[in-house]
Design a protein around this motif. Sequence first.
Motif, PDB file in Angstrom:
ATOM      1  N   ASP A 146     -10.330   3.634   1.053  1.00 13.45           N
ATOM      2  CA  ASP A 146      -9.099   4.426   1.024  1.00 13.45           C
ATOM      3  C   ASP A 146      -8.149   4.009  -0.093  1.00 13.45           C
ATOM      4  O   ASP A 146      -7.090   4.620  -0.259  1.00 13.45           O
ATOM      5  N   LEU A 147      -8.495   2.978  -0.822  1.00 15.01           N
ATOM      6  CA  LEU A 147      -7.689   2.564  -1.975  1.00 15.01           C
ATOM      7  C   LEU A 147      -8.441   2.947  -3.240  1.00 15.01           C
ATOM      8  O   LEU A 147      -9.587   2.545  -3.444  1.00 15.01           O
ATOM      9  N   TRP A 148      -7.766   3.734  -4.110  1.00 18.16           N
ATOM     10  CA  TRP A 148      -8.459   4.295  -5.273  1.00 18.16           C
ATOM     11  C   TRP A 148      -7.944   3.742  -6.596  1.00 18.16           C
ATOM     12  O   TRP A 148      -8.636   3.783  -7.600  1.00 18.16           O
ATOM     13  N   ASN A 179     -13.531  11.125  -1.699  1.00 20.02           N
ATOM     14  CA  ASN A 179     -14.090   9.860  -2.186  1.00 20.02           C
ATOM     15  C   ASN A 179     -15.511   9.639  -1.689  1.00 20.02           C
ATOM     16  O   ASN A 179     -15.917   8.550  -1.342  1.00 20.02           O
ATOM     17  N   PRO A 190     -11.673  10.518  -7.121  1.00 17.30           N
ATOM     18  CA  PRO A 190     -11.951   9.072  -7.167  1.00 17.30           C
ATOM     19  C   PRO A 190     -13.430   8.792  -7.415  1.00 17.30           C
ATOM     20  O   PRO A 190     -13.775   7.791  -8.043  1.00 17.30           O
ATOM     21  N   ARG A 209       0.851  -1.193   0.000  1.00 15.15           N
ATOM     22  CA  ARG A 209       0.000   0.000   0.000  1.00 15.15           C
ATOM     23  C   ARG A 209       0.881   1.235   0.000  1.00 15.15           C
ATOM     24  O   ARG A 209       1.846   1.320   0.744  1.00 15.15           O
ATOM     25  N   TYR A 260      -9.397  -4.879  -2.061  1.00 14.90           N
ATOM     26  CA  TYR A 260      -9.169  -3.602  -2.753  1.00 14.90           C
ATOM     27  C   TYR A 260     -10.476  -2.908  -3.103  1.00 14.90           C
ATOM     28  O   TYR A 260     -10.668  -1.715  -2.800  1.00 14.90           O
ATOM     29  N   LYS A 265     -13.238   0.190  -9.618  1.00  7.81           N
ATOM     30  CA  LYS A 265     -12.121   1.112  -9.430  1.00  7.81           C
ATOM     31  C   LYS A 265     -11.003   0.722 -10.390  1.00  7.81           C
ATOM     32  O   LYS A 265     -10.903  -0.439 -10.786  1.00  7.81           O
ATOM     33  N   GLY A 294      -0.316   5.017   0.183  1.00  6.23           N
ATOM     34  CA  GLY A 294      -1.395   6.003   0.184  1.00  6.23           C
ATOM     35  C   GLY A 294      -2.659   5.381  -0.375  1.00  6.23           C
ATOM     36  O   GLY A 294      -3.170   4.386   0.143  1.00  6.23           O
ATOM     37  N   HIS A 295      -3.174   5.980  -1.453  1.00  8.01           N
ATOM     38  CA  HIS A 295      -4.395   5.456  -2.076  1.00  8.01           C
ATOM     39  C   HIS A 295      -4.105   4.442  -3.175  1.00  8.01           C
ATOM     40  O   HIS A 295      -5.027   4.003  -3.871  1.00  8.01           O
ATOM     41  N   LEU A 329      -4.854   9.494  -9.667  1.00  3.80           N
ATOM     42  CA  LEU A 329      -5.105   9.966  -8.308  1.00  3.80           C
ATOM     43  C   LEU A 329      -5.224  11.483  -8.224  1.00  3.80           C
ATOM     44  O   LEU A 329      -5.717  12.026  -7.224  1.00  3.80           O
ATOM     45  N   ASP A 385     -12.254  -1.451  -0.007  1.00  6.16           N
ATOM     46  CA  ASP A 385     -11.543  -0.479   0.836  1.00  6.16           C
ATOM     47  C   ASP A 385     -11.719   0.933   0.268  1.00  6.16           C
ATOM     48  O   ASP A 385     -11.189   1.249  -0.814  1.00  6.16           O
TER      49      ASP A 385
END
Length: 782
Positions: free
Chosen positions: A572-574, A781, A725, A534, A567, A619, A536-537, A721, A570
């Motif tokens: 926070d994952l873009w 997001n 998002p 990971r 993924y 995503k 960040g995003h 990013l 989540d």
Amino acid sequence: MTSLDHRTPVLVGVGQASERIDDPGYRGLSAVELAAAAARDALADTGADPGAVAKAVDTVAGIRQFEISTPISHSPLGRSDNFPRSVANRIGAAPARAVLEVTGGQSPQHLVTELAGTIAAGGAEVALITGAEAISTVRHLQQADDKPDFTEHVDGDLEDRGFGLKGLANRQMLAHGLIEPTSQYALFDNARRARLGLSREAYALAMGELFAPFTKVAAANPHAAAPVERDARELATPSERNRPIADPYTRFLVAREQVNQGAAVLMMSVGAARRLGVPEEKWVFLHGHADLEEQPLLEREDLSGSPAAVLAVRHALEVAGIGVGDLATLDLYSCFPIAVFAVCDGLGLAPDDPRGLTVTGGLPFFGGPGNNYSTHAIAETVVRLRARPGAFGSVGANGGMLSKYSAGVYSTTPAPWRPSRSAELQAELDARPAVPTTVHPDGWATLETYTVQHATGTAVVVGRLDDGRRFLASTKDEETIGRLLEGEPIGGKIHVRSFGFGNRVTLTAERMDELFPPRAPGFRDDYEHVLVRRDGHLLEVTINRPDSRNSLHPPANAELAEVFDAYFADPDLWVAIITGAGDKAFSAGNDLVYSASGKPMWVPKTGFGGLTSRESLPKPVIAAVNGFALGGGCEIALACHLVVADESAQFGLPEVRVGLVAAAGGLVRLPRAVPPKVANDVILTGRRLSAAEAESYGLVSRVAPAGQALTVAREVAAAILEGSPTAVRTSLRIMAEADAIADTVEAVRYPSPALDELLVSQDAFEGPAAFAQKRKPVWRNR
């Protein structure tokens, strides 16, 4: 008989050969030698000069042995590469035509019918049908120090018709252990028991009562593999020798394949019979015939019977111009009780019909010599009818899972060749509605039928969801199996859940959760076959099997599916990047070494790499292709939104070169991603595309310098990013919706709910506000 057309087909000679390993004169004959011995007897049985008859044979048709009946069959002691001509050479025949028939117990009667028609049409004059199995000998000698070699190489043309297994097996059956006949037929007998409302004990006794008279016939047959008379209770009662195999069957109730038996039937035109001097008292005519096929197993409305088999027998009688009551002899294919019961039920025959239902003793007692059993039945029928001039006899030959049925009616009474209406009747059978099925059932269902495989402790079940869709599933759960083995479970409720490795059933949803605890999407601390990072995003996923060129087997696929579930769940994952460890390969696709090991092969419900079968990828996923992206590896790349390729990367779908197809999306996505002719070239030849060529067709988004695919992919991810998002996800969703709308204007006008959701999102307000305030937006997001 002088009025008969000289091309009228007639059976003139039959022969059988057999040996048991405990016989004093046991010789350890091969299948070819047994078939040749039977063929010599058939030649002698004509009453004419055997040598002259052999020289007149223009067609030899061979029944396929079990050891060459499926793609995975093998021949421990070797085999002939041209079985019909191996037999022909031994009897002094030099036929112009040699045929190796498809797999299935229907094949002997089907060949008699087919070649009778060929003779009647003038396409042949003298035809020999022969087959044999030496399964008992092979098993007995394969471990011997001086084991024989049955390998033969024979010159001459061979019309090899292939296995003929279409519709007899599918991936669902393989995944759930429904691959051997005993379990398949057990489903039918249990369904019939439930339909009749009989208890287990009563139905077991009924099966014993059906087959007890068969044992009496077998006991008097010199060619029988098990010439022992048994009563109904002995057949129905489990014991050390009569062990349970697959509920409701015990050993005595199933076909006995450990045999050494051969049989042959000689046919010719009336003109040839007269020319060769075959006495008329040897002649037996085919009065009626039919060849029909049943629907695939899971598509049949009624699993307790066989309409195609019943219709085949009825039509053969119709062509002959007689009724079932006019028959003096019957031989109903008897690999398992249901094969006999189904025809009896449909024709109104009593299981204890005084005429008897077998002329040999049946497959469990006379023996089940592979696909060749009904050649023996025809031979016995011919002998009996010669002894009763003018009488009629019938033979019913069954193949597959009550799948193919060929019926014949015979008599010494002269009769011209009569065509059947099999094609017309088959069209009617094919027009029946098929039961809807589902590969991935989930929820409450009703049990239709089942069996329990005692050797593996596995139950295989057929059920129906509440919406009527049928499914196949299995279980090793002792609680569920216990219920299946007591009382009457059919018609009761079961709970089913689908997984990549198959469908599983339990009695309750709670029990299902105990056995397969639901797992909320999330990341583990470590994985065995993938690396997860990971930043960040951004999520980076690396297939970590460099020693096998990052090819995937079930455990690796399962980890990737789990990672991508996490993924997409989540917030926070873009953006995600998927790549392969090392510089040799992104992924070489399916691990063929693992596949060849015989271990179970499966992929998650979300597809190869956890990506190719997802209903949506909401995503962005970027493939950073370093090296080879072949087969499933190419299919993973095709499933991704963007592909960044190393300049040395190669893309290809080489499946056809190993006898497979790109079934994980390659056959669908590649023709949509590149020009159709290019897709055809890649798919049909296995040709690889370079990174530059792939980019020119739009398959690759960007080409990176050597060794820089991941670096450039990170740059692309950083650019994504920079945007919202929420807007990125909405864009992906609207593009996916538009793909399903052919007309461009209609697609533009489509009122996507995603757009409405975006307009009330926080990001939709943040973007214009940041622009007006001349600052960098802070995406939430949401």
